[in-house]
Design an enzyme around this catalytic site. Structure first.
Site, PDB file in Angstrom:
ATOM      1  N   ASP A  68      -9.425   6.686  -2.537  1.00 45.63           N
ATOM      2  CA  ASP A  68      -8.299   7.217  -3.316  1.00 45.63           C
ATOM      3  C   ASP A  68      -8.859   7.652  -4.669  1.00 45.63           C
ATOM      4  OD1 ASP A  68      -8.769   4.897  -4.688  1.00 45.63           O
ATOM      5  OD2 ASP A  68      -6.693   4.175  -4.649  1.00 45.63           O
ATOM      6  N   TYR A 101      -6.347   6.752   4.294  1.00 45.61           N
ATOM      7  CA  TYR A 101      -6.533   5.784   3.207  1.00 45.61           C
ATOM      8  C   TYR A 101      -5.721   4.511   3.461  1.00 45.61           C
ATOM      9  CZ  TYR A 101      -5.892   3.235  -1.024  1.00 45.61           C
ATOM     10  OH  TYR A 101      -5.832   2.196  -1.916  1.00 45.61           O
ATOM     11  N   GLU A 158       0.820  -1.217   0.000  1.00 46.58           N
ATOM     12  CA  GLU A 158       0.000   0.000   0.000  1.00 46.58           C
ATOM     13  C   GLU A 158       0.852   1.264   0.000  1.00 46.58           C
ATOM     14  OE1 GLU A 158      -3.042   0.355  -0.705  1.00 46.58           O
ATOM     15  OE2 GLU A 158      -3.573  -1.759  -0.648  1.00 46.58           O
TER      16      GLU A 158
HETATM   17  N1  ADE Z   1      -3.937   0.741  -5.360  1.00 47.65           N
HETATM   18  C1  ADE Z   1      -3.811   0.975  -4.053  1.00 47.65           C
HETATM   19  N2  ADE Z   1      -3.928  -0.161  -3.347  1.00 47.65           N
HETATM   20  C2  ADE Z   1      -4.120  -1.152  -4.234  1.00 47.65           C
HETATM   21  C3  ADE Z   1      -4.283  -2.560  -4.136  1.00 47.65           C
HETATM   22  N3  ADE Z   1      -4.267  -3.164  -2.964  1.00 47.65           N
HETATM   23  N4  ADE Z   1      -4.459  -3.258  -5.272  1.00 47.65           N
HETATM   24  C4  ADE Z   1      -4.459  -2.624  -6.451  1.00 47.65           C
HETATM   25  N5  ADE Z   1      -4.302  -1.317  -6.619  1.00 47.65           N
HETATM   26  C5  ADE Z   1      -4.127  -0.588  -5.520  1.00 47.65           C
END
Ligand code: ADE
Length: 335
Positions: A137, A119, A36
């Protein structure tokens, strides 16, 4: 539109359409946290090899906490926004200094980690612990503003609060939702998601935003909730989200010098406290748009006036609002 209409449809769609991303094969909060943080400002396809390499080199908190700064820089090199990696290590050290030394399992303690905002804490707690925590997001904002016809700038306080509220109601609904269909063969590939509706639901929002509800050419015909989508019904898909003020684009021009002597190249390390601190780079400087005295500029950073400057190439790239043009010159001198 009712939350209970769209939540099971998004879950069923995700079971059939989820990309097989490596961080979706684990429930280790450390591995999910790293993914993340890498994904905060960086695209999935860029992150993939970095995450794999990181997990091989630093498979757990203890390895991260004691990694050398050079190791961390090498593993992060090219991802940008280097504060992220320094925060990761600081967080690992803080966690290990606590009694028990395990990755925190409750939202408030996850949120308290350096580099973890609302987030990221929501993503970690929902994906790793299947807690009903909302995420918001860019992808999720697009899906929610369009599906619910929410106008206004999503960065504006009241619109933003409304979106967080909606994201929360939906993930709470997911926690109470049984799957629409029995898990398919495809879903069995990601078996560990089968009974993790909060994780799956939040990932379905991210996934729909990334694959279907895209900024420019959304594939509404492939959307599992198109019949409930307010923007689709009212032909406002391209108006939403209503990001009002277009960001002011600022051109910047840099020149870098490649000076070589006996197979060795002149590089320097950036000082602490500036952007990209501690990274190694070819000597370079920012020029005023109309500055053409390159030898004088070179003299300033190389310490000697170069004999010749030969253009090696021009690189253009964008970061935040800056459109950067970098000219790279081979510099030769007599000394
Ligand atoms: N963007 C942010 N977190 C994500 C996730 N776990 N899988 C795919 N895209 C992402």
């Amino acid at each position: 539109m009712k939350h209970r209409d769209i939540v099971p449809r998004l879950l069923a769609w995700f079971a059939q359409n989820a990309r097989d991303l490596p961080w979706r094969r684990t429930r280790d909060p450390y591995a999910i946290w790293v993914s993340e943080v890498m994904l905060q400002q960086t695209q999935v396809k860029t992150v993939l090899p970095y995450w794999e390499r990181w997990m091989r080199a630093l498979p757990n908190l203890a390895a991260l906490a004691k990694a050398k700064p050079q190791t961390l820089h090498k593993l992060w090199e090219g991802l940008g926004y280097y504060t992220r990696v320094r925060n990761l290590q600081r967080a690992a050290q803080l966690i290990l200094a606590q009694p028990g030394g395990r990755f925190p399992h409750d939202f408030e303690n996850v949120l308290a980690l350096p580099g973890v905002g609302r987030y990221t804490a929501g993503a970690i707690c929902s994906i790793a612990f299947n807690e009903p925590r909302p995420i918001l997001d860019g992808n999720v904002i697009r899906v929610l503003t369009r599906s619910h016809g929410i106008a206004g700038d999503p960065r504006e306080r009241s619109v933003n609060a409304r979106l967080w509220q909606l994201a929360e109601e939906l993930v709470v609904q997911a926690a109470e939702t049984a799957p629409l269909k029995p898990p398919s063969l495809h879903a069995s590939r990601i078996t560990h998601h089968a009974s993790r509706p909060c994780a799956q639901f939040n990932e379905s929002l991210m996934e729909l935003g990334a694959l279907v509800c895209t900024p420019r050419q959304p594939r509404c015909e492939a959307c599992p909730i198109v019949k409930y989508c307010v923007a689709h019904q009212e032909d406002r898909v391209h108006e939403l989200p209503g990001l009002s003020r277009p960001t002011r684009v600022t051109p910047r021009r840099f020149i870098a010098f490649v000076a070589e002597k006996g197979g060795r190249f002149l590089v320097r390390q950036r000082p602490a406290g500036v952007v990209n601190a501690h990274l190694w780079e070819f000597p370079n400087l920012e020029l005023a748009p109309d500055d053409s005295d390159l030898k004088r500029a070179a003299c300033g950073v190389l310490g000697v006036r170069p004999e010749t400057l030969e253009l090696l190439g021009t690189i253009k790239h964008s970061i935040t609002r800056y459109r950067i043009t970098l000219e790279a010159y081979r510099a030769t001198s007599r000394q």
